[in-house]
Design an enzyme around this catalytic site. Sequence first.
Site, PDB file in Angstrom:
ATOM      1  N   GLN A   1      35.504  43.343  36.655  1.00 52.15           N
ATOM      2  CA  GLN A   1      35.539  43.591  38.092  1.00 52.15           C
ATOM      3  C   GLN A   1      34.868  42.469  38.891  1.00 52.15           C
ATOM      4  O   GLN A   1      34.114  41.659  38.350  1.00 52.15           O
ATOM      5  CB  GLN A   1      34.842  44.925  38.403  1.00 52.15           C
ATOM      6  CG  GLN A   1      35.586  46.138  37.882  1.00 52.15           C
ATOM      7  CD  GLN A   1      34.856  47.420  38.229  1.00 52.15           C
ATOM      8  OE1 GLN A   1      34.213  48.032  37.396  1.00 52.15           O
ATOM      9  NE2 GLN A   1      34.944  47.822  39.490  1.00 52.15           N
ATOM     10  N   HIS A   2      35.157  42.472  40.196  1.00 56.13           N
ATOM     11  CA  HIS A   2      34.419  41.725  41.223  1.00 56.13           C
ATOM     12  C   HIS A   2      34.667  40.225  41.257  1.00 56.13           C
ATOM     13  O   HIS A   2      34.348  39.572  42.254  1.00 56.13           O
ATOM     14  CB  HIS A   2      32.903  41.928  41.090  1.00 56.13           C
ATOM     15  CG  HIS A   2      32.435  43.338  41.057  1.00 56.13           C
ATOM     16  ND1 HIS A   2      32.771  44.252  42.026  1.00 56.13           N
ATOM     17  CD2 HIS A   2      31.649  43.999  40.161  1.00 56.13           C
ATOM     18  CE1 HIS A   2      32.202  45.416  41.734  1.00 56.13           C
ATOM     19  NE2 HIS A   2      31.538  45.288  40.616  1.00 56.13           N
TER      20      HIS A   2
ATOM     21  N   ASP B   1      37.711  47.108  34.682  1.00 60.59           N
ATOM     22  CA  ASP B   1      37.400  47.520  33.316  1.00 60.59           C
ATOM     23  C   ASP B   1      36.793  48.913  33.221  1.00 60.59           C
ATOM     24  O   ASP B   1      37.131  49.685  32.312  1.00 60.59           O
ATOM     25  CB  ASP B   1      36.519  46.482  32.615  1.00 60.59           C
ATOM     26  CG  ASP B   1      35.278  46.094  33.404  1.00 60.59           C
ATOM     27  OD1 ASP B   1      35.011  46.665  34.485  1.00 60.59           O
ATOM     28  OD2 ASP B   1      34.567  45.176  32.950  1.00 60.59           O
TER      29      ASP B   1
END
Length: 478
Positions: free
Chosen positions: A81-82, A238
Amino acid sequence: MSAAEGPLVVGVDTSTQSTKALVVDVATGRVVASGQAPHTVSSGAGRESDPRQWWDALCEALRQCGDAAHEAAAVSIGGQQHGLVTLDAQGEPVRPALLWNDVRSAPQARRLTEEMGGAKFWAERTGSVPAASFTVTKWAWLAENEPEAVRATRAVRLPHDYLTERLTGEGTTDRGDASGTGWWASATEAYDPEILAHVGLGQALLPRVVRPGEVAGTVHRHDLPFSKGTLVAPGTGDNAAAALGLGLRPGAPVLSLGTSGTVYAVSRHRPADPTGTVAGFADAHGDWLPLACTLNCTLAVDRLAALLGLDREAVEPAGGVTLLPYLDGERTPNLPHASGLLHGLRHDTTGGQILQAAYDGAVHALLAALDLVLDEDADRSAPLLLIGGGARGTAWRQTVRRLSGRPVQVPEARELVALGAAAQAAGLLTGEGPAAVARRWGTARGPVLEPVERDGATMDRISGVLSDAAALLERGTG
């Protein structure tokens, strides 16, 4: 490859350090082929990766799957992520991606929080308070430090978006991963124009948010072992993929021990924690995934074991030793500039005691956030589902049992992110919800370890050291 009972799908996990691909039988959940290839992460002040390495790793992992990948009818990508991926007009990376564990944007996170109504505004608007891990803070950092890169950017993507787009030729994402950016409003389930305007990011640069169960596209490339017309699912981040992979029902608590540590549960209620401890993420199926994440988990403990010259299982009861293993700064608690801290060292302290204290410090941060993650509908006596690479380690399992006082269940299935992505792909073919697919596959089956007496004294001691050292930790080592 032995004969499969039903159609085949591919589930992918593009994580921080490698990309894994599983070919799964939709009828049974049996993994019929798999592949894995590594990618690199920079060291030093930042944490960056070249997105083209992710694509190369995906191609290699699929090659290792052989003919089974060619027979797959659908594919889905689960990813870290991110991460901020910036692409130019030709779809090539402008610069390496800024990863989730790059904390250089901590000043921008503080400034964005202050400039736009404070923590309460952000929690109510996006579900989360900006932290250095979030994509919006990384974009703000890039604009401030590399304006030429921002000027060259024609598309902004997350890691799973990048790979999905290379499969389909279309820019898409999903609500689960979009909810971790900081510019997606959880109340309206749409990009937030006020936040985008404040950080100078045009919505035209962002991918379309594909609805759960919707087809994101079809594989349009001829250099991959997929048949023409192979369906591509929305994919997701994830943690949301792992939740699908476990077939989670609302309220079931998960503790994941990987490079980062997370605690989360599916909820029917939209979360909004103004303290910033709980991130109010969406899940990939229409509910919510309140989550707390630490930056330092298995990698930090393994590093300390290496410094001590010990095997990671060579622990001894820690006694009065306290170790806060914040080697990469920390997100929970929010101490982005912190470093590791050791307290209580004596002449008779052993290396094994220090190592156990590192386990204790990592697990303490996760358990301290667990009560905030679980909502009023959660069963607080239910077993903790323990997943991730650390779940296979005896020292990790025993530490979680001792500090939580709860029963612990360790699912036998591995690669839950890739399995969750596979379940999402399977849902396109069967019309089932992905979590229902995973429950049919029995992915959460595994032994339940009975509870032991909770070690409240250790939890209290670590909390006390953390409180007393707060000013030192916030100041960091710069």
